[in-house]
Design a protein around this motif. Structure first.
Motif, PDB file in Angstrom:
ATOM      1  N   UNK A 116       0.780  -1.229   0.000  1.00 59.11           N
ATOM      2  CA  UNK A 116       0.000   0.000   0.000  1.00 59.11           C
ATOM      3  C   UNK A 116       0.809   1.275   0.000  1.00 59.11           C
ATOM      4  N   UNK A 117       2.129   1.192  -0.213  1.00 60.27           N
ATOM      5  CA  UNK A 117       2.978   2.379  -0.248  1.00 60.27           C
ATOM      6  C   UNK A 117       3.502   2.544  -1.672  1.00 60.27           C
ATOM      7  N   UNK A 118       3.066   3.589  -2.338  1.00 61.55           N
ATOM      8  CA  UNK A 118       3.498   3.828  -3.713  1.00 61.55           C
ATOM      9  C   UNK A 118       4.971   4.208  -3.735  1.00 61.55           C
ATOM     10  N   UNK A 119       5.740   3.699  -4.688  1.00 61.95           N
ATOM     11  CA  UNK A 119       7.174   4.023  -4.737  1.00 61.95           C
ATOM     12  C   UNK A 119       7.459   5.509  -4.843  1.00 61.95           C
ATOM     13  N   UNK A 120       6.568   6.281  -5.493  1.00 61.53           N
ATOM     14  CA  UNK A 120       6.813   7.710  -5.652  1.00 61.53           C
ATOM     15  C   UNK A 120       6.687   8.473  -4.338  1.00 61.53           C
ATOM     16  N   UNK A 121       6.227   7.807  -3.293  1.00 61.49           N
ATOM     17  CA  UNK A 121       6.137   8.461  -1.994  1.00 61.49           C
ATOM     18  C   UNK A 121       7.397   8.260  -1.156  1.00 61.49           C
ATOM     19  N   UNK A 122       8.406   7.611  -1.735  1.00 61.19           N
ATOM     20  CA  UNK A 122       9.669   7.414  -1.049  1.00 61.19           C
ATOM     21  C   UNK A 122      10.681   8.451  -1.525  1.00 61.19           C
ATOM     22  N   UNK A 123      11.402   8.998  -0.581  1.00 58.98           N
ATOM     23  CA  UNK A 123      12.474   9.940  -0.878  1.00 58.98           C
ATOM     24  C   UNK A 123      13.738   9.435  -0.189  1.00 58.98           C
ATOM     25  N   UNK A 124      14.696   8.956  -0.973  1.00 61.85           N
ATOM     26  CA  UNK A 124      15.916   8.372  -0.420  1.00 61.85           C
ATOM     27  C   UNK A 124      17.064   9.380  -0.490  1.00 61.85           C
ATOM     28  N   UNK A 125      17.742   9.555   0.630  1.00 61.04           N
ATOM     29  CA  UNK A 125      18.925  10.405   0.708  1.00 61.04           C
ATOM     30  C   UNK A 125      20.127   9.485   0.770  1.00 61.04           C
ATOM     31  N   UNK A 126      20.789   9.317  -0.355  1.00 64.65           N
ATOM     32  CA  UNK A 126      21.951   8.452  -0.456  1.00 64.65           C
ATOM     33  C   UNK A 126      23.202   9.330  -0.490  1.00 64.65           C
ATOM     34  N   UNK A 127      23.970   9.270   0.564  1.00 63.84           N
ATOM     35  CA  UNK A 127      25.172  10.099   0.650  1.00 63.84           C
ATOM     36  C   UNK A 127      26.262   9.323   1.371  1.00 63.84           C
ATOM     37  N   UNK A 128      26.924   8.384   0.701  1.00 67.37           N
ATOM     38  CA  UNK A 128      27.927   7.559   1.390  1.00 67.37           C
ATOM     39  C   UNK A 128      29.134   8.345   1.875  1.00 67.37           C
ATOM     40  N   UNK A 129      29.413   9.469   1.227  1.00 67.78           N
ATOM     41  CA  UNK A 129      30.591  10.243   1.600  1.00 67.78           C
ATOM     42  C   UNK A 129      30.272  11.363   2.583  1.00 67.78           C
ATOM     43  N   UNK A 130      29.034  11.476   2.998  1.00 69.24           N
ATOM     44  CA  UNK A 130      28.640  12.533   3.909  1.00 69.24           C
ATOM     45  C   UNK A 130      28.927  12.150   5.350  1.00 69.24           C
ATOM     46  N   UNK A 131      29.180  13.162   6.175  1.00 67.77           N
ATOM     47  CA  UNK A 131      29.378  12.930   7.591  1.00 67.77           C
ATOM     48  C   UNK A 131      28.036  12.703   8.280  1.00 67.77           C
TER      49      UNK A 131
END
Length: 274
Positions: A116-131
């Motif tokens: 019941x969770x549409x993929x467009x409602x996901x916001x992923x913050x991918x930052x492997x090099x971030x502190x």
């Protein structure tokens, strides 16, 4: 000019009342009483979808306006199996994005879609090099955003001041945040309103079970872990999503073969010339 106490209450009469009666007499907003730990009168809650867990959580569910710290051993990966019922229920009732900060793996979109969770409602913050502090800042900004429903963050190295800011942001904005950390985080204090430790159930035949130890909650201590069976939420959406994807692939393959057969038939047909 402030008024003396006797201008508002009769001190002698108040002192003559029994202690229980005096507690019932004084009902102040923003003041929590230990006897109300399960009433949920002063906090908004999200039912977790697990009856055994709701029975032990204050208010009968996840706090909807607080920081929840969850510790789990490596390779446990019980995030979606544990939170999917609550997130899916809230996503059906309310608009908003689910913000994922530094997830170890990208979520399986078909399974979330089936739940019941549409993929467009996901916001992923991918930052492997971030502190960790920069990622914590991203979490704080997400909690202050009105278009965000909830925040999930995987930040094992997060300082105590950063956790305090996240707890304050979640409480002031009325949004929950789940902070996933390893077991070493249990050695340090935390301002989170709720702290849990997850482990896979060791019983034979309970591969899809989970032990939830409540380390901190608003209420009495809980000595024994809560046993959850995650067979339904852990596998059914995945199997349904895979079955739907296979069905669509079969339909597309059949249409493709039908189109090729028709094209071949048209190409092999004799051309009539007057």
């Amino acid at each position: 000019m402030s008024q003396p106490l006797h201008a508002f209450t009769n001190r002698t009469a108040l002192q003559a009342l029994p202690c229980a009666a005096r507690l019932q007499e004084v009902q102040l907003d923003g003041v929590w009483r230990g006897s109300d730990w399960h009433g949920g009168r002063m906090q908004q809650t999200w039912p977790s979808g697990h009856a055994a867990l709701d029975a032990e959580l204050p208010g009968g569910g996840w706090p909807g306006n607080a920081l929840v710290q969850i510790q789990q051993a490596p390779h446990t990966h019980a995030e979606w199996a544990l939170l999917l019922p609550a997130l899916a229920a809230q996503a059906c009732q309310h608009n908003g994005q689910l913000v994922l900060v530094a997830p170890p793996y990208l979520p399986f979109a078909p399974a979330l879609q089936a739940a019941g969770i549409a993929p467009q409602r996901l916001c992923c913050v991918q930052a492997p090099d971030r502190l960790a502090q920069e990622l914590a800042w991203a979490c704080e900004q997400a909690l202050h955003c009105r278009d965000v429903l909830a925040v999930l963050a995987w930040l094992p190295q997060l300082t105590l001041p950063a956790q305090r800011r996240l707890q304050l942001a979640a409480a002031s904005q009325g949004r929950p945040m789940w902070l996933w950390q390893d077991l070493q985080a249990g050695q340090h204090s935390s301002p989170a309103a709720l702290r849990l430790r997850l482990e896979r159930a060791p019983q034979a035949g309970a591969a899809n079970g989970l032990q939830v130890q409540i380390l901190k909650r608003r209420g009495p201590c809980l000595d024994h872990p809560v046993q959850l069976s995650l067979a339904h939420w852990a596998w059914m959406p995945v199997l349904q999503a895979q079955a739907g994807r296979h069905a669509r692939q079969s339909e597309e393959a059949a249409l493709l073969m039908q189109g090729r057969a028709m094209s071949h038939a048209l190409g092999a047909a004799p051309v009539m010339v007057d």
